[in-house]
Enzyme design. Structure first.
Site, PDB file in Angstrom:
ATOM      1  N   SER A   1       1.002  -1.067  -0.177  1.00  0.00           N
ATOM      2  CA  SER A   1       0.018  -0.483   0.191  1.00  0.00           C
ATOM      3  C   SER A   1       1.140   1.006   0.057  1.00  0.00           C
ATOM      4  O   SER A   1       2.182   1.401  -0.174  1.00  0.00           O
ATOM      5  CB  SER A   1      -0.886  -0.091   1.290  1.00  0.00           C
ATOM      6  OG  SER A   1      -1.427   1.442   1.521  1.00  0.00           O
TER       7      SER A   1
ATOM      8  N   TYR B   1      -2.507  -1.609   9.750  1.00  0.00           N
ATOM      9  CA  TYR B   1      -2.251  -1.675   8.568  1.00  0.00           C
ATOM     10  C   TYR B   1      -0.951  -1.339   7.968  1.00  0.00           C
ATOM     11  O   TYR B   1      -0.585  -1.426   7.009  1.00  0.00           O
ATOM     12  CB  TYR B   1      -3.378  -1.147   8.106  1.00  0.00           C
ATOM     13  CG  TYR B   1      -3.685  -1.106   6.287  1.00  0.00           C
ATOM     14  CD1 TYR B   1      -4.608  -1.366   6.053  1.00  0.00           C
ATOM     15  CD2 TYR B   1      -3.193  -0.310   5.606  1.00  0.00           C
ATOM     16  CE1 TYR B   1      -5.037  -2.745   4.486  1.00  0.00           C
ATOM     17  CE2 TYR B   1      -3.181   0.349   4.147  1.00  0.00           C
ATOM     18  CZ  TYR B   1      -4.382  -1.505   3.883  1.00  0.00           C
ATOM     19  OH  TYR B   1      -4.145  -1.014   2.158  1.00  0.00           O
TER      20      TYR B   1
END
Length: 256
Positions: A148, A161
């Site tokens: 990401s 995350y």
């Protein structure tokens, strides 16, 4: 071989985890349209069957759905076994399955942290381990880990995350070194804000949604099909001299 032919995946087999929704489904479609046999994996059998049928109808090739929990080592090994039994090889692995649970750290339940780590990091690690011997024996293979933009920069309320997506980049670099001599490549994609199911919760808070999109230079959400070109590039011979790389497709987020 002409340059466009280097993007073709005829005769190859692509296994896509998290392949029934969002970016995973878009990348699975790209693999199918480039000529690959495609296996889509998720925890929901009906979704697997539906998307596999959709891939066959749209791209005209072969596709199969496998219901599996990627946090379970036994289930992952069985997924790989069934893929090899059906198609004889695994040439491409796309680790797209992932979750995001948002809390400030002092309010973050430990069980939620464990879930994010198990899915995003352990699941990708298990899948890489499960295909390793097969790809090395073939003398070729392309593994694409989905990290990401938040593996490269931080964002509040996303400690689990961001930590797991940064770890995916470390995993990718390490496997690139372990596998290079065998002809197996490992790269990562770092998507920015795409309007996938994982981000739809942000629409409930327009200010937070605007903050996220405002981080990008382009000031917009990514469209699902915009992930397809980079996935096809990394899966194909067009990127044959690339391994250990982490490519941002984020509307310019990490450039700022």
């Amino acid at each position: 071989m002409g340059i466009l032919e280097r993007f073709r995946l005829n005769g190859r087999t692509a296994l896509v985890t998290g392949g029934t929704k969002g970016l995973g489904k878009a990348m699975a479609m790209a693999m199918a349209e480039a000529g690959a046999n495609v296996i889509v994996c998720s925890r929901h059998e009906t979704d697997c069957e539906t998307v596999a049928a959709e891939l066959c109808a749209s791209a005209g090739g072969e596709a199969m759905g496998i219901c599996a929990d990627i946090t379970d080592a036994v289930a992952v090994e069985e997924m790989v076994r069934r893929t090899k039994e059906r198609f004889g090889s695994i040439d491409i692995l796309i680790n797209s399955a992932g979750i995001n649970i948002r809390h400030l750290i002092e309010q973050y339940p430990v069980e939620d942290f464990d879930r994010v780590v198990a899915t995003n990091l352990k699941g990708s690690w298990l899948c890489c381990r499960a295909v390793s011997e097969t790809m090395k024996a073939q003398g070729c293979g392309s593994v694409i880990n989905v990290s990401s933009a938040l593996g490269l920069v931080g964002l509040a309320e996303r400690t689990a995350y961001c930590a797991t997506k940064a770890a995916i980049i470390g995993l990718t670099r390490t496997l690139a070194l372990e596998w290079a001599a065998s002809g197996v490549r490992c790269n990562a994609i770092c998507p920015g804000p795409f309007m996938t199911e994982i981000n739809q919760v942000l629409l409930q808070d327009p200010a937070k949604a605007a903050q996220v999109v405002g981080q990008t230079a382009m000031k917009r959400w990514g469209e699902l099909e915009e992930i397809q070109g980079i996935a096809l590039f990394l899966a194909s011979d067009a990127s044959s001299y690339m391994t250990g790389a982490s490519l941002a497709i984020d509307g310019g987020w990490v450039a700022g």
